[in-house]
Write an enzyme that holds these catalytic residues in place. Structure first.
Site, short mmCIF file in Angstrom:
data_model
loop_
_atom_site.label_atom_id
_atom_site.label_comp_id
_atom_site.label_asym_id
_atom_site.label_seq_id
_atom_site.Cartn_x
_atom_site.Cartn_y
_atom_site.Cartn_z
CB ILE A 279 41.42 39.05 35.74
CG1 ILE A 279 42.00 40.42 35.40
CG2 ILE A 279 40.52 39.11 36.97
CD1 ILE A 279 40.99 41.39 34.83
N GLY B 73 31.39 35.66 41.00
CA GLY B 73 32.10 35.86 39.74
C GLY B 73 33.50 36.41 39.94
CG ASP C 283 33.10 41.81 43.41
OD1 ASP C 283 34.18 42.21 43.87
OD2 ASP C 283 31.99 42.26 43.76
N GLY D 142 28.51 38.50 32.89
CA GLY D 142 28.26 37.31 33.72
C GLY D 142 26.88 37.43 34.33
CB VAL D 143 25.89 37.87 37.91
CG1 VAL D 143 24.62 38.02 38.73
CG2 VAL D 143 26.68 36.68 38.43
#
Ligand code: ADP
Length: 185
Positions: A17, A38, A40, A132-133
């Site tokens: 992205i 991730g 972020d 994800g997390v």
């Protein structure tokens, strides 16, 4: 793959992205807005240190020192990213006994789209928020995401919405959710 809803286009792709050239990309942030792992971490890394400064300013001024709430969204510039803007939203941390998490996840997509529309943007790219997390089961998350986006696009003239999936496996899950939902539109 893509579908057309009114004057809007919803597209699913596989990719990173941070490379997207849509006007805005969405960050699956945490409430602190101070960066993380991730997607972020990847967005902060690619955008450069000014992004963290902008997030600090939002925490202090717009949020009066409070964390960004789950399901809410704020916007910053994109700095070194190809995208002009980053919309930061906080997905729910999955928990088997949390009754509100589906609504909170849908709210992430809806609030991000509303914010983009308010600023007259017409293209936005989302990652798979919370899968994800934050461990949200991806099949359910994909159904919620696609339903939230298609519901919004049925009521608004927006433009282009992309879901940018990070693996072929994730792409297939979203593809099947999109097929199921468009069959029922
Ligand atoms: P959350 O905390 O909301 O679960 P994560 O960043 O851990 O957020 O994961 C959300 C999704 O983003 C996962 O599917 C992960 O594979 C994906 N992801 C990680 N990096 C990128 C990237 N650069 N571009 C697109 N998706 C990414």
């Amino acid at each position: 793959m893509h579908i057309i809803i009114g004057e809007n286009r919803l597209e699913l792709t596989i990719g990173d992205i941070t490379k997207e050239e849509t006007e805005a990309i969405v960050n699956a942030a945490n409430g602190s807005l101070m960066g993380g792992g991730g997607v972020d971490g990847a967005i902060h890394q690619a955008a450069g240190p000014e992004l963290l400064q902008a997030c600090r300013k939002i925490r202090k001024e717009q949020l009066k020192g409070e964390p960004l709430g789950t399901g809410e969204a704020v916007i910053t510039a994109g700095y070194n990213l190809p995208a002009s803007y980053v919309i930061h939203t906080v997905g729910p941390i999955w928990n088997a006994h949390h009754p509100n998490q589906d609504k909170q996840l849908a709210s992430c997509y809806r609030q991000a789209l509303k914010l983009a529309k308010e600023l007259d943007l017409s293209s936005i790219a989302f990652p798979s928020i919370s899968t994800g997390v934050y461990r949200f089961p991806i099949k359910t998350a994909a159904e919620i995401a696609i339903r939230a986006i298609t519901n919004y696009l049925q009521t608004a003239t927006f433009g282009q919405v992309k879901m940018v999936l990070f693996s072929e496996a994730d792409f297939r899950v979203y593809q099947s959710a999109l097929k199921n939902i468009t069959d029922s539109l």
